[in-house]
Design a protein around this motif. Structure first.
Motif, PDB file in Angstrom:
ATOM      1  N   ILE B 326       1.351  -8.279  -3.873  1.00 26.68           N
ATOM      2  CA  ILE B 326       2.202  -7.273  -4.502  1.00 26.68           C
ATOM      3  C   ILE B 326       2.155  -7.491  -6.006  1.00 26.68           C
ATOM      4  CG2 ILE B 326       4.538  -6.351  -4.715  1.00 26.68           C
ATOM      5  CD1 ILE B 326       4.925  -7.132  -1.773  1.00 26.68           C
ATOM      6  N   SER B 328       3.391  -6.232  -9.622  1.00 26.87           N
ATOM      7  CA  SER B 328       4.484  -5.434 -10.152  1.00 26.87           C
ATOM      8  C   SER B 328       4.375  -5.322 -11.663  1.00 26.87           C
ATOM      9  CB  SER B 328       5.834  -6.019  -9.748  1.00 26.87           C
ATOM     10  OG  SER B 328       5.938  -7.331 -10.231  1.00 26.87           O
ATOM     11  N   ARG B 330       6.883  -4.385 -14.713  1.00 25.33           N
ATOM     12  CA  ARG B 330       8.298  -4.153 -15.003  1.00 25.33           C
ATOM     13  C   ARG B 330       8.484  -3.907 -16.501  1.00 25.33           C
ATOM     14  NH1 ARG B 330      12.942  -5.997 -12.362  1.00 25.33           N
ATOM     15  NH2 ARG B 330      11.634  -7.166 -10.917  1.00 25.33           N
ATOM     16  N   VAL B 378       2.155   2.264  -3.237  1.00 26.29           N
ATOM     17  CA  VAL B 378       2.855   2.129  -4.512  1.00 26.29           C
ATOM     18  C   VAL B 378       4.290   2.585  -4.299  1.00 26.29           C
ATOM     19  CG1 VAL B 378       2.008   4.412  -5.245  1.00 26.29           C
ATOM     20  CG2 VAL B 378       2.941   2.847  -6.944  1.00 26.29           C
ATOM     21  N   TRP B 379       5.236   1.857  -4.912  1.00 27.75           N
ATOM     22  CA  TRP B 379       6.620   2.311  -4.894  1.00 27.75           C
ATOM     23  C   TRP B 379       7.322   1.790  -6.139  1.00 27.75           C
ATOM     24  CZ3 TRP B 379       4.746  -1.706  -2.129  1.00 27.75           C
ATOM     25  CH2 TRP B 379       5.445  -2.913  -2.142  1.00 27.75           C
ATOM     26  N   ALA B 380       8.527   2.225  -6.356  1.00 29.50           N
ATOM     27  CA  ALA B 380       9.188   1.876  -7.615  1.00 29.50           C
ATOM     28  C   ALA B 380      10.683   1.718  -7.420  1.00 29.50           C
ATOM     29  CB  ALA B 380       8.905   2.957  -8.650  1.00 29.50           C
ATOM     30  N   GLU B 381      11.292   0.979  -8.359  1.00 26.81           N
ATOM     31  CA  GLU B 381      12.754   0.856  -8.392  1.00 26.81           C
ATOM     32  C   GLU B 381      13.186   1.007  -9.833  1.00 26.81           C
ATOM     33  OE1 GLU B 381      13.317  -3.065  -6.943  1.00 26.81           O
ATOM     34  OE2 GLU B 381      12.723  -2.518  -4.898  1.00 26.81           O
ATOM     35  N   SER B 382      14.319   1.671 -10.005  1.00 27.68           N
ATOM     36  CA  SER B 382      14.783   1.848 -11.380  1.00 27.68           C
ATOM     37  C   SER B 382      16.246   2.266 -11.400  1.00 27.68           C
ATOM     38  CB  SER B 382      13.937   2.922 -12.064  1.00 27.68           C
ATOM     39  OG  SER B 382      14.376   3.088 -13.393  1.00 27.68           O
ATOM     40  N   VAL B 389      10.598  -0.795 -12.403  1.00 29.34           N
ATOM     41  CA  VAL B 389       9.556  -1.681 -11.921  1.00 29.34           C
ATOM     42  C   VAL B 389       8.740  -0.932 -10.863  1.00 29.34           C
ATOM     43  CG1 VAL B 389      11.275  -2.822 -10.469  1.00 29.34           C
ATOM     44  CG2 VAL B 389       9.049  -3.862 -10.738  1.00 29.34           C
ATOM     45  N   PHE B 390       7.434  -0.980 -11.061  1.00 23.97           N
ATOM     46  CA  PHE B 390       6.503  -0.336 -10.131  1.00 23.97           C
ATOM     47  C   PHE B 390       5.731  -1.415  -9.379  1.00 23.97           C
ATOM     48  CE2 PHE B 390       6.581   4.215 -10.857  1.00 23.97           C
ATOM     49  CZ  PHE B 390       7.367   4.285 -12.001  1.00 23.97           C
ATOM     50  N   TYR B 391       5.602  -1.204  -8.071  1.00 23.28           N
ATOM     51  CA  TYR B 391       4.911  -2.180  -7.228  1.00 23.28           C
ATOM     52  C   TYR B 391       3.633  -1.577  -6.656  1.00 23.28           C
ATOM     53  CZ  TYR B 391       9.541  -4.351  -7.151  1.00 23.28           C
ATOM     54  OH  TYR B 391      10.726  -4.911  -7.507  1.00 23.28           O
ATOM     55  N   GLU B 393       0.796  -2.526  -3.750  1.00 23.68           N
ATOM     56  CA  GLU B 393       0.493  -3.451  -2.663  1.00 23.68           C
ATOM     57  C   GLU B 393      -0.931  -3.237  -2.176  1.00 23.68           C
ATOM     58  OE1 GLU B 393       3.074  -4.397   1.169  1.00 23.68           O
ATOM     59  OE2 GLU B 393       1.648  -2.782   1.535  1.00 23.68           O
TER      60      GLU B 393
END
Lengths: 144, 411
Positions: B326, B328, B330, B378-382, B389-391, B393
């Protein structure tokens, strides 16, 4: 030196013809720019060429041409015993890998993607003129 | 001695007879309770015995009707191969058994001519020598109609399904190819008129700017800005469509050498940000171009959306997790509202105003497409104001074990 030999522009889009002419005029180019507007005209020129006729110093060839496409024109140019030695610079909108590969396989000497930005276009014209009409040795040119 | 002997013989014969009768009785019980049909004939083809199952299968209700030889049988029944070729009587199972063949699960269609039914039977049998030097032909018959029809139906369904899947796939492939070509030619053909607009507005500005007032010149300047934006839109669309059409091939990518090379391209723009990179010596399975496209767009975004932060900071991490890596990216930029999360990977979707954060709205769609093409995620949190932050995998690269001996053998 080929400074008085014409540059042959084979270009279907009238606006691109005009802009190319203007870009070359910026440099008070010594070589006259001759224009052909479609693939048929270009092929007729090659077929009708006789020994003693003026030879272009460089051919600027668009790939997307009315009637007969640029790659076919390139094939016909390269098959000609005399005109076939003239450098051909592909000047086109296409940046497709396939077009680039085919053009080189058919014997293009250079491949340039027409820039959208006019300043960059002027720069391309300047470099073409300098390299292909001044620096480059031509098979027709006689040593001074 | 003689008498005794005779007496013994008689006793023996008697008990032998008794035993034989008992065996015959047992045999009869077995034959009558069998679910398979059993037909016995003598060596001349005379039908000696039908068990109840055989009668039932042939739709013979009255034992009196029982046909006594093959010829009489042929008036009522027609036998053919499963494929439908009608068999002459010499090729009927019993005829073949009588000819000395051993049959094992010979499948045939049986049609009862006067009652219009057809079933599929499976025949087995052989000639057996029974006491008294009598040769008897035994023929076992199984009714396999239901099984056969089910098999046929299943096979038809399979063929049909396969056919349908192929047809649909071909349609989808054609459609998607058409769309890709459309995207390509549209973007490509837009370049020529755009070159005209860019060229002539430039010429107008150069040759006539003295004839224009401040407002006129600002109009021309805006045309210039618009053409530059459109030009980058076209270039991004072309890269996007190229990503769709291009064949990606995954190989081992060593992050510890791949990332520094990639980050080198950002060395001018990254100057103002504090960059942390923590990547162990991991090898992942990815297409280098696809991975570069994904990471470049994520880093571009991280830089863009954190540039007004008091201390822009970007952190790139790679961690192994269960056969995957993974990655990331950020940032501590403006972030985005998770309510709009479903839109961020869609092409042409923008969550911020163009004058603040210029862009074409294609970047994250490219990331998504590249990951999809490489079989990754791909996924993200914000949160708004809290950075993003984009991940990414992707599978960790594992050396295919079969390759090792092949390589050493050839080397």
């Amino acid at each position: 030196m080929n400074t008085t030999l014409p540059i042959l522009l084979i270009e279907g889009n009238p606006m691109d013809v005009d802009l190319t002419q203007r870009a070359f005029i910026r440099h008070n180019l010594a070589n006259p720019l001759e224009v052909m507007r479609d693939g048929q005209e270009a092929i007729d020129f090659v077929a009708g060429w006789r020994a003693g006729d003026p030879v272009p110093s460089v051919i600027l060839l668009d790939l997307k041409l009315p009637k007969i496409c640029g790659l076919e024109v390139l094939r016909v140019i390269r098959a000609h015993p005399d005109i076939g030695t003239v450098p051909v610079v592909v000047l086109t909108s296409s940046a497709e890998d396939d077009d680039i590969r085919k053009a080189y396989l058919l014997g293009a000497n250079s491949y340039i993607v027409k820039p959208v930005d006019f300043e960059k276009f002027i720069d391309v014209a300047r470099q073409i003129e300098l390299y292909w009409t001044v620096l480059n040795m031509h098979s027709f040119s006689k040593p001074a | 001695m003689q008498w005794l002997g005779t007496n013994t013989d008689v006793n023996d014969q008697r008990s032998e007879k008794k035993a034989r009768r008992a065996t015959e009785k047992q045999l009869q019980v077995v034959m009558e309770s069998m679910s398979e049909g059993l037909v016995i004939s003598d060596s001349s083809g005379k039908l000696l015995h039908w068990n109840p199952a055989a009668l039932r299968m042939h739709d013979i209700s009255n034992a009196e009707e029982v046909l006594t030889n093959l010829r009489s049988f042929a008036r009522l029944y027609e036998l053919s191969t499963v494929e439908g070729a009608v068999l002459p009587i010499e090729h009927w199972p019993l005829a073949r058994i009588l000819g000395g063949e051993q049959l094992h699960d010979l499948e045939l269609r049986v049609r009862r001519l006067d009652r219009e039914w057809t079933r599929i039977f499976s025949y087995s049998g052989a000639i057996l020598q029974c006491g008294d030097d009598k040769d008897l032909a035994f023929m076992m018959i199984k009714d396999i109609t239901e099984r056969k029809y089910a098999e046929e139906a299943l096979r038809d369904a399979k063929v049909n399904l396969e056919h349908k899947v192929n047809e649909r796939t071909a349609q989808l492939v054609a459609k998607s190819k058409e769309l890709e070509n459309f995207c390509y030619s549209v973007s490509h053909d837009l370049r020529a008129p755009l070159r005209g607009i860019a060229g002539y507005s430039r010429l107008l500005f150069e040759s006539y700017h003295e004839c224009l007032d401040e407002e006129g010149r600002s109009f021309l300047k805006n045309i210039g800005v618009a053409t530059t934006h459109m030009s980058s839109l076209i270039e991004d669309l072309l890269s996007y469509s190229k990503l769709e059409r291009q064949k990606l091939s995954t190989t081992a990518v060593r992050l510890s050498s791949f990332l520094p090379q990639l980050l080198d391209q950002f060395k001018d723009s990254i100057e103002n940000a504090r960059l942390t990179v923590k990547v162990d010596d991991l090898r992942i399975s990815a297409d280098p171009d696809g991975l570069a496209i994904a990471l470049r767009n994520l880093i571009d975004n991280a830089l863009k959306f954190s540039r007004f932060a008091p201390e822009p900071a970007i952190e790139i991490l790679a961690q192994p997790a269960d056969g995957y890596c993974i990655l990331s990216v950020r940032d501590n930029g403006i972030g985005f509202d998770m309510r709009f999360y479903h839109k961020i990977f869609e092409i042409f979707q923008r969550l911020h105003r163009a004058e603040d954060y210029p862009g074409t709205g294609i970047g994250l769609a490219m990331v998504h497409k590249a990951m999809e093409r490489m079989g990754g995620r791909v996924w993200a949190e914000s949160e708004v104001g809290g950075g993003a932050v984009f991940y990414l995998e992707l599978p960790l690269y594992s050396t295919p074990t079969a390759v090792i001996p092949a390589v050493s053998a050839s080397g």
